[in-house]
Design a protein around this motif. Structure first.
Motif, PDB file in Angstrom:
ATOM      1  N   ASP A 184       0.853  -1.185   0.000  1.00 40.19           N
ATOM      2  CA  ASP A 184       0.000   0.000   0.000  1.00 40.19           C
ATOM      3  C   ASP A 184       0.895   1.243   0.000  1.00 40.19           C
ATOM      4  OD1 ASP A 184      -1.924   1.928   0.322  1.00 40.19           O
ATOM      5  OD2 ASP A 184      -2.385   1.424   2.418  1.00 40.19           O
ATOM      6  N   ILE A 185       1.243   1.716  -1.192  1.00 44.38           N
ATOM      7  CA  ILE A 185       2.133   2.870  -1.313  1.00 44.38           C
ATOM      8  C   ILE A 185       1.301   4.143  -1.235  1.00 44.38           C
ATOM      9  CG2 ILE A 185       3.803   4.065  -2.773  1.00 44.38           C
ATOM     10  CD1 ILE A 185       4.510   1.367  -4.023  1.00 44.38           C
ATOM     11  N   ARG A 186       1.589   4.968  -0.232  1.00 45.34           N
ATOM     12  CA  ARG A 186       0.855   6.210  -0.047  1.00 45.34           C
ATOM     13  C   ARG A 186       1.793   7.386  -0.334  1.00 45.34           C
ATOM     14  NH1 ARG A 186      -2.577   4.762   5.503  1.00 45.34           N
ATOM     15  NH2 ARG A 186      -3.187   2.650   4.820  1.00 45.34           N
ATOM     16  N   ARG A 187       1.446   8.136  -1.350  1.00 48.48           N
ATOM     17  CA  ARG A 187       2.315   9.199  -1.840  1.00 48.48           C
ATOM     18  C   ARG A 187       1.887  10.561  -1.282  1.00 48.48           C
ATOM     19  NH1 ARG A 187       1.732   5.285  -5.703  1.00 48.48           N
ATOM     20  NH2 ARG A 187       3.702   4.477  -6.544  1.00 48.48           N
ATOM     21  N   PHE A 188       2.887  11.324  -0.834  1.00 46.89           N
ATOM     22  CA  PHE A 188       2.646  12.646  -0.270  1.00 46.89           C
ATOM     23  C   PHE A 188       3.445  13.678  -1.056  1.00 46.89           C
ATOM     24  CE2 PHE A 188       1.833   9.493   2.957  1.00 46.89           C
ATOM     25  CZ  PHE A 188       0.683   9.948   3.598  1.00 46.89           C
ATOM     26  N   ASP A 189       3.094  14.945  -0.864  1.00 46.85           N
ATOM     27  CA  ASP A 189       3.679  16.005  -1.688  1.00 46.85           C
ATOM     28  C   ASP A 189       4.966  16.596  -1.160  1.00 46.85           C
ATOM     29  OD1 ASP A 189       1.682  15.795  -3.616  1.00 46.85           O
ATOM     30  OD2 ASP A 189       0.367  17.191  -2.553  1.00 46.85           O
ATOM     31  N   ASN A 190       5.387  16.226   0.056  1.00 47.00           N
ATOM     32  CA  ASN A 190       6.647  16.730   0.597  1.00 47.00           C
ATOM     33  C   ASN A 190       7.134  15.798   1.700  1.00 47.00           C
ATOM     34  OD1 ASN A 190       5.426  17.709   3.203  1.00 47.00           O
ATOM     35  ND2 ASN A 190       4.355  19.077   1.774  1.00 47.00           N
ATOM     36  N   TYR A 191       8.388  16.007   2.115  1.00 48.92           N
ATOM     37  CA  TYR A 191       8.988  15.111   3.105  1.00 48.92           C
ATOM     38  C   TYR A 191       8.363  15.269   4.487  1.00 48.92           C
ATOM     39  CZ  TYR A 191      12.536  13.809  -0.293  1.00 48.92           C
ATOM     40  OH  TYR A 191      13.170  13.317  -1.398  1.00 48.92           O
ATOM     41  N   ASN A 192       7.963  16.481   4.830  1.00 49.46           N
ATOM     42  CA  ASN A 192       7.334  16.675   6.136  1.00 49.46           C
ATOM     43  C   ASN A 192       6.069  15.831   6.259  1.00 49.46           C
ATOM     44  OD1 ASN A 192       9.225  18.461   7.151  1.00 49.46           O
ATOM     45  ND2 ASN A 192       8.162  20.272   6.385  1.00 49.46           N
ATOM     46  N   SER A 193       5.302  15.764   5.181  1.00 47.40           N
ATOM     47  CA  SER A 193       4.078  14.962   5.190  1.00 47.40           C
ATOM     48  C   SER A 193       4.394  13.473   5.267  1.00 47.40           C
ATOM     49  CB  SER A 193       3.238  15.258   3.944  1.00 47.40           C
ATOM     50  OG  SER A 193       2.821  16.608   3.919  1.00 47.40           O
ATOM     51  N   VAL A 194       5.447  13.057   4.583  1.00 46.50           N
ATOM     52  CA  VAL A 194       5.885  11.657   4.644  1.00 46.50           C
ATOM     53  C   VAL A 194       6.266  11.288   6.078  1.00 46.50           C
ATOM     54  CG1 VAL A 194       7.694  10.033   3.928  1.00 46.50           C
ATOM     55  CG2 VAL A 194       6.648  11.560   2.243  1.00 46.50           C
ATOM     56  N   ILE A 195       7.074  12.129   6.698  1.00 46.02           N
ATOM     57  CA  ILE A 195       7.532  11.868   8.063  1.00 46.02           C
ATOM     58  C   ILE A 195       6.357  11.856   9.031  1.00 46.02           C
ATOM     59  CG2 ILE A 195       8.886  12.810   9.978  1.00 46.02           C
ATOM     60  CD1 ILE A 195      10.840  13.888   7.821  1.00 46.02           C
ATOM     61  N   GLN A 196       5.457  12.825   8.890  1.00 46.06           N
ATOM     62  CA  GLN A 196       4.308  12.920   9.792  1.00 46.06           C
ATOM     63  C   GLN A 196       3.404  11.689   9.662  1.00 46.06           C
ATOM     64  OE1 GLN A 196       3.928  15.118  12.188  1.00 46.06           O
ATOM     65  NE2 GLN A 196       2.079  14.032  12.857  1.00 46.06           N
ATOM     66  N   ALA A 197       3.207  11.224   8.437  1.00 47.89           N
ATOM     67  CA  ALA A 197       2.382  10.030   8.229  1.00 47.89           C
ATOM     68  C   ALA A 197       2.999   8.821   8.920  1.00 47.89           C
ATOM     69  CB  ALA A 197       2.231   9.767   6.734  1.00 47.89           C
ATOM     70  N   PHE A 198       4.305   8.735   8.873  1.00 48.10           N
ATOM     71  CA  PHE A 198       4.989   7.596   9.490  1.00 48.10           C
ATOM     72  C   PHE A 198       4.963   7.666  11.012  1.00 48.10           C
ATOM     73  CE2 PHE A 198       9.168   6.031  11.138  1.00 48.10           C
ATOM     74  CZ  PHE A 198       8.863   4.677  11.092  1.00 48.10           C
ATOM     75  N   ILE A 199       5.351   8.805  11.576  1.00 42.59           N
ATOM     76  CA  ILE A 199       5.467   8.873  13.029  1.00 42.59           C
ATOM     77  C   ILE A 199       4.097   8.911  13.724  1.00 42.59           C
ATOM     78  CG2 ILE A 199       7.736   9.954  12.916  1.00 42.59           C
ATOM     79  CD1 ILE A 199       6.479  12.612  13.599  1.00 42.59           C
ATOM     80  N   SER A 200       3.062   9.306  12.967  1.00 42.25           N
ATOM     81  CA  SER A 200       1.717   9.320  13.557  1.00 42.25           C
ATOM     82  C   SER A 200       1.005   7.975  13.417  1.00 42.25           C
ATOM     83  CB  SER A 200       0.871  10.413  12.903  1.00 42.25           C
ATOM     84  OG  SER A 200       0.628  10.113  11.543  1.00 42.25           O
ATOM     85  N   GLY A 201       1.647   7.050  12.696  1.00 35.35           N
ATOM     86  CA  GLY A 201       1.045   5.727  12.554  1.00 35.35           C
ATOM     87  C   GLY A 201       0.100   5.575  11.379  1.00 35.35           C
ATOM     88  N   GLN A 202       0.029   6.594  10.525  1.00 37.34           N
ATOM     89  CA  GLN A 202      -0.800   6.473   9.324  1.00 37.34           C
ATOM     90  C   GLN A 202      -0.249   5.411   8.383  1.00 37.34           C
ATOM     91  OE1 GLN A 202      -2.000  10.190   7.355  1.00 37.34           O
ATOM     92  NE2 GLN A 202      -1.195  11.288   9.143  1.00 37.34           N
ATOM     93  N   THR A 203       1.080   5.274   8.382  1.00 38.31           N
ATOM     94  CA  THR A 203       1.721   4.216   7.595  1.00 38.31           C
ATOM     95  C   THR A 203       2.664   3.429   8.493  1.00 38.31           C
ATOM     96  OG1 THR A 203       3.587   5.598   6.897  1.00 38.31           O
ATOM     97  CG2 THR A 203       1.614   5.597   5.485  1.00 38.31           C
ATOM     98  N   GLN A 204       2.907   2.192   8.119  1.00 35.80           N
ATOM     99  CA  GLN A 204       3.803   1.345   8.903  1.00 35.80           C
ATOM    100  C   GLN A 204       5.269   1.628   8.611  1.00 35.80           C
ATOM    101  OE1 GLN A 204       1.368  -1.934   7.190  1.00 35.80           O
ATOM    102  NE2 GLN A 204       1.812  -2.967   9.137  1.00 35.80           N
ATOM    103  N   LEU A 205       5.544   2.078   7.395  1.00 32.79           N
ATOM    104  CA  LEU A 205       6.914   2.293   6.950  1.00 32.79           C
ATOM    105  C   LEU A 205       7.000   3.595   6.177  1.00 32.79           C
ATOM    106  CD1 LEU A 205       7.455  -1.282   5.422  1.00 32.79           C
ATOM    107  CD2 LEU A 205       8.244  -0.543   7.683  1.00 32.79           C
ATOM    108  N   MET A 206       8.214   4.053   5.937  1.00 28.17           N
ATOM    109  CA  MET A 206       8.431   5.161   5.003  1.00 28.17           C
ATOM    110  C   MET A 206       9.715   4.888   4.219  1.00 28.17           C
ATOM    111  SD  MET A 206       9.788   8.451   7.196  1.00 28.17           S
ATOM    112  CE  MET A 206      11.379   8.432   8.028  1.00 28.17           C
ATOM    113  N   VAL A 207       9.782   5.480   3.056  1.00 23.79           N
ATOM    114  CA  VAL A 207      10.968   5.352   2.206  1.00 23.79           C
ATOM    115  C   VAL A 207      11.514   6.751   1.942  1.00 23.79           C
ATOM    116  CG1 VAL A 207      11.805   4.733  -0.094  1.00 23.79           C
ATOM    117  CG2 VAL A 207      10.281   3.182   1.137  1.00 23.79           C
ATOM    118  N   VAL A 208      12.749   7.007   2.396  1.00 18.54           N
ATOM    119  CA  VAL A 208      13.391   8.314   2.251  1.00 18.54           C
ATOM    120  C   VAL A 208      14.891   8.119   2.035  1.00 18.54           C
ATOM    121  CG1 VAL A 208      11.720   9.593   3.657  1.00 18.54           C
ATOM    122  CG2 VAL A 208      13.682   8.499   4.754  1.00 18.54           C
TER     123      VAL A 208
END
Length: 266
Positions: free
Chosen positions: A167-191
């Motif tokens: 389930d790849i969830r795409r965001f428009d910037n790195y802050n959104s990627v990080i926030q999704a990960f640390i808030s538990g919206q996603t299990q993983l992140m790729v950076v």
């Protein structure tokens, strides 16, 4: 001696002096210029944490700065940091406004214009997740939710590696990627490891860790072509840091992970 012979002798002497001057000029190189100036001008991105950015006392610090200082020390000159951008840094180098550039990715196109010293800094794209989440390879991405910055190299690398059920969830910037990960919206992140280092350093409760790498593209130090003495001095300084553990110390301090020498291979 006749006037004609005197003139011939004078002209010959002038030509010899001119040739000697040209020979001296031809032998002068970047190391001579740096030594004469007593400083090496190093092009850096001034806002590129954890490689280089302003610290609490407003001085520029980071992984790149540690390496640049080691090069300056090896040449026994002062380190002079010069802020550059992605657009102007190659012209700054070729115009000799800087002597070397930090954080330069190798490409065949760039090699037509500048030279590259050996790789000194790891740059890679990694899958990051909580310590409790078992992920060892791309097959383990199946059925996992993964945050990634839309349209980036990270996005491309993840899309190529992930199983169809990811389930790849795409965001428009790195802050959104990080926030999704640390808030538990996603299990993983790729950076990239530059962005990842900031998360690894600050999220103690989550205990994030690098699971595995999707792509490795180490950073080099750029310099002008035909500067063999400077290239050797740079390579020797980096090799010394690698041998005595200083590069590993910088990696732990700034990238929040031990240095893997394999990540310095193109």
């Amino acid at each position: 001696m006749t006037l004609r012979n005197a003139l011939k002798s004078a002209i010959a002497a002038i030509l010899m002096l001119g040739a000697a001057g040209l020979a001296t000029q031809a032998k002068a190189d970047a190391v001579d210029d740096i030594t004469k100036a007593g400083a090496i001008n190093v092009g850096i991105f001034s806002d590129f944490p954890p490689f280089s950015s302003a610290s609490a006392d407003m001085s520029i610090k980071g992984y790149d700065i540690d390496v640049a200082q080691a090069i300056a020390d090896a040449l026994k000159v002062k380190l002079n940091l010069v802020s550059v951008t992605g657009q102007n840094r190659i012209p700054y180098l070729t115009d000799k406004r800087v002597d070397i550039l930090m954080s330069v990715g190798y490409s065949k196109e760039r090699e037509q214009v500048i030279d590259f010293a050996a790789a000194y800094a790891p740059y890679y794209i990694a899958v990051i997740g909580p310590k409790a989440t078992a992920v060892k390879g791309k097959e383990d991405l199946a059925d996992k939710s993964i945050a990634v910055n839309r349209g980036t190299l990270e996005d491309t690398s993840l899309s190529e590696a992930a199983p169809s059920s990811a389930d790849i969830r795409r965001f428009d910037n790195y802050n959104s990627v990080i926030q999704a990960f640390i808030s538990g919206q996603t299990q993983l992140m790729v950076v990239g490891n530059d962005v990842g280092a900031q998360v690894l350093a600050k999220q103690d409760a989550l205990q994030p860790e690098q699971k595995f790498q999707l792509l490795t593209s180490p950073s080099h130090i750029g310099l002008n072509k035909n500067e063999d003495r400077l290239k050797k001095a740079v390579n020797d300084a980096v090799a010394k840091m690698l041998a005595d553990g200083k590069l590993d110390e910088s990696s732990k301090a700034w990238l929040k992970t031990p240095l893997n020498p394999d990540n310095l291979k193109d």
